[in-house]
Structures are given as C-alpha cells and as structure tokens.
Design an enzyme around this catalytic site. Sequence first.
Site, PDB file in Angstrom:
ATOM      1  N   CYS A  93      10.725  -2.003   7.989  1.00 44.33           N
ATOM      2  CA  CYS A  93      11.522  -0.775   8.081  1.00 44.33           C
ATOM      3  C   CYS A  93      10.716   0.236   8.885  1.00 44.33           C
ATOM      4  CB  CYS A  93      11.912  -0.261   6.688  1.00 44.33           C
ATOM      5  SG  CYS A  93      10.512   0.092   5.589  1.00 44.33           S
ATOM      6  N   TRP A  94      10.872   1.518   8.606  1.00 42.49           N
ATOM      7  CA  TRP A  94      10.234   2.530   9.448  1.00 42.49           C
ATOM      8  C   TRP A  94       8.707   2.491   9.331  1.00 42.49           C
ATOM      9  CZ3 TRP A  94      10.432   5.305  13.543  1.00 42.49           C
ATOM     10  CH2 TRP A  94       9.644   6.443  13.696  1.00 42.49           C
TER      11      TRP A  94
END
Length: 367
Positions: A93-94
Amino acid sequence: MNFLRVPLESAGDFDEIIDVRTPLEFADDHIPGAINVPVLSNEERVIVGTMYKQVSPFDASRVGAAMVARNIATHLETTFADRPRNWRALVYCWRGGMRSESMTVIMNKIGWRARQLEGGYKAYRRDVVASLDALPPTLDYIVLAGHTGSGKTRLLHALADSGAQVLDLEALAMHRGSVLGAMPDVPQPSQKSFDTALIGALRGFEPKRPVFVEAESRRIGRITLPESLMTSLRGSTVCVEVSVSLEERVDLLLQEYGHLLALPGHFRTQLLRLVPLHGRAVIDQWLALFDAGQQRELSEALITRHYDPAYSRSARKMLPGLATAIPFGFHPGAQDLRAQAQALLALTSPADRSGGATAPEVSSGDR
C-alpha cells in the site's frame, strides 16, 4: 521481526505484485507489473480520512476495517478465485501500513504465501528517485540535435529498428516538447509515472553500447527531466546535428501537427500563448493565415519566426557538444528510413569518429 514483510529487493521472487491502494493512487504511479486490487475505493478513503480528523482515530479505524473486510471478501471471490495453492503474492500500500497488512494476513490464513512490501510504495519511490540520480551518468549517449521539424523522432525510431539503443523521452512524456506538442486525446503521465517509465528504460540498456537520444529542454510539456540526465546529455562527447531542407520540414510539421489544425479552438488558444514572445500583431497575422486555410504558409512562418530563433537561442547554451557536432543530412519523408539510420550508425561508430568521416548523401531514390 515480522516475517511477513520483505524488502523491495525481493520483489522479483513473487508470482504477482498486488497494489491495494485506491485507483487514483494506482493511476498516479505504481510498481511496474502490479495489478490494482483496492481495499478502499477512492470515495471510501476520503470518508475514513475525514472521520479520522473530524471524529476520532478509533471510529475511523472501525469504519475503515469494515470497508476493508468487505472489499477483501469481494476480491477473494472474484480477482483471486483462480489462484493456485502455491501462489506467492507481494502486497503493498502507500507505506506498508494497515491496508496491505490486512490483505497479507488474510491471504496467509487461507494458505497462500503472501508477503507485505516493507515501506510500501514509498520505499519503491525512494528507490526510483535514487536511481534517477545514479543511473544516467553510467551510460554513453549520442545526442541528436536539430531544428524543429527535422524528423529527429523518426530518426530515433529508424535507429531502433536497426538495432540501436534508443531513449525516446517524448514518447515516455507523451508530448512532442514544443508549445504545440501536446498529443491529441492522450494526456501526459504524472511526473511519478514518467519517472518510473524512464528508470525502466534506462535499466534496460547495455552500458557498453551507446544510447541515441534527442536533445531536449528540461521540461517536456509538464514533465521535468531529472537533473542527472540533463547533466549527462549536456556532457555528451558525441553530438549529431540533423539538417533537413525547409520544404521537408514544413511537410513534416503539417503531417505531425495536422491534428491541431483540425481543432480550431484549441489551436488558436495555443497560438495566443505566444503573444508575449512575438507580440499581438504577429500572432494576429498567423491567426489570419490559419483562418484563411493557408496551413503551409502558417507552418513556414512558425518554423522561421518561432522555432528556429528559439533553437538558436538555446541549443548551443544547453548543448556544448554542438560546437563539434557531426553533421547529418536527413530526409524524414523517405519511405524506408533504415538506410539513413544505418548510415548514421556507421558514421557514429568509434572507428568512423576517429577517422573524421562525414555524412553520406542519400540518393533521390531513397527519398
């Protein structure tokens, strides 16, 4: 130590790379080859973020967890329904947080050997930025210079067809570089996405062979080239100045910018952007040629009064190697450009450069 987490260097060990960020984050940039399987939609991420700030982190986590659980369940029933028992997935993810961790834990509970990327997309982005600084100076460039309309992009493509290593920056930026260079119905990539594509291209080159590249200014449309690459191009010891007759340049400009002439409103707007450079009276003359359908006259005026003076002002300052450039007469309208590309390859080979060879003339039958 969390044994479900792995560093970026291990990305090649997996069968598939799963990006669980929102579609908007994925569109901005992503690890090459990754597929987007969002655990929060664009709208859901806004809802959770707003709740985190305006209500409480606890309530945001509770609502977000419910959204993530529902979305993961949907992906298990659809996207991942046919994955085999021994499938290995790298999930990110980020920044290697709860979104990718949730997907990774559930996948491992099922029995897949999934791992979470340590640091997430941010770790990948740091690697790209570092590589953009370190990689360009390791390559040997042959820089193609020349006035607008000289067909340098066509020459690059012909060189690639002839087996040369070619870096087409305008293709990566999806823009031809000039004020009229926007491609029809094709938006430019984000800066991050361009950087990813550029690093992919640079890593694909063999360091022992030269890379042909067109001379560019620091910006191509709204894309900015990395300083390390610009420094490497300016310091190139081999520069080729491509020369084409004015008539052929006008022909090429009409072909490659013809789509703009079919968009009157857009074309007029682009011309009006040149008022600060040329004054309203000159632009009004060009608009009059456009309105009268005198496209060839307008193209010649743009070449001689806008593009050529701009090239003269900037080229020698931006490209010191132009003072000792190899001259190369080119005919971009020829049916088969490979013969000309092969002539340039011979001309830029180390043996020919040391012997002071000059560009061969292309016969009229090849034009």
